[in-house]
Design a protein around this motif. Structure first.
Motif, PDB file in Angstrom:
ATOM      1  N   ARG A 195       0.929  -0.973   0.132  1.00  0.00           N
ATOM      2  CA  ARG A 195       0.076   0.007   0.016  1.00  0.00           C
ATOM      3  C   ARG A 195       0.919   1.033   0.017  1.00  0.00           C
ATOM      4  N   GLU A 198      -1.917  -5.129   5.478  1.00  0.00           N
ATOM      5  CA  GLU A 198      -3.081  -3.799   5.150  1.00  0.00           C
ATOM      6  C   GLU A 198      -3.711  -4.371   3.921  1.00  0.00           C
ATOM      7  N   LEU A 232      -5.345  -3.948   0.426  1.00  0.00           N
ATOM      8  CA  LEU A 232      -4.814  -3.305  -0.851  1.00  0.00           C
ATOM      9  C   LEU A 232      -6.090  -3.054  -1.744  1.00  0.00           C
ATOM     10  N   GLN A 283      -7.071   0.752  -3.179  1.00  0.00           N
ATOM     11  CA  GLN A 283      -6.171   1.677  -2.482  1.00  0.00           C
ATOM     12  C   GLN A 283      -4.880   1.890  -3.576  1.00  0.00           C
ATOM     13  N   VAL A 341      -1.292   1.618  -4.801  1.00  0.00           N
ATOM     14  CA  VAL A 341      -0.237   0.689  -4.321  1.00  0.00           C
ATOM     15  C   VAL A 341       0.907   0.893  -4.910  1.00  0.00           C
TER      16      VAL A 341
END
Length: 102
Positions: free
Chosen positions: A20, A49, A51, A54, A56
């Motif tokens: 991330r 976390e 992904l 998000q 990345v």
């Protein structure tokens, strides 16, 4: 895994990492690759976390001349250049250059 260089160069465990995005994560080896504590860098960045949906970061563990392995850390020999290429597929619905003259 008891080899001291392997503890500091955790990025060589995998040739490809996806993490991330975090603005303070700049280097695969962490902030201080030669003097920093073991476990910093990609092993620390690649937590649990989520992904999905998000931003990345794709990390490729490749040197300028080759893909490194643990036996070469921190002094790297040279080999022939291995080419790594990312080419988008289906990024645009059609060629965006077609509208340049309008």
């Amino acid at each position: 895994a008891n080899f001291a260089a392997r503890k500091r160069a955790g990025f060589v465990e995998h040739p490809l990492w996806v993490t991330r995005y975090h603005a303070d994560e700049h280097y695969a080896t962490g902030a201080y690759p030669n003097q920093g504590p073991a476990g910093q860098g990609l092993p620390a960045y690649s937590g649990d976390e989520d992904l999905k949906d998000q931003d990345v970061v794709l990390w490729v563990s490749a040197g300028l001349t080759h893909i490194p392995d643990i036996e070469q850390y921190p002094v790297m020999n040279t080999e022939s250049l291995q080419v790594f290429r990312l080419t988008p597929y289906g990024f645009f619905r059609r060629n965006p250059a077609l509208d340049l003259m309008r």
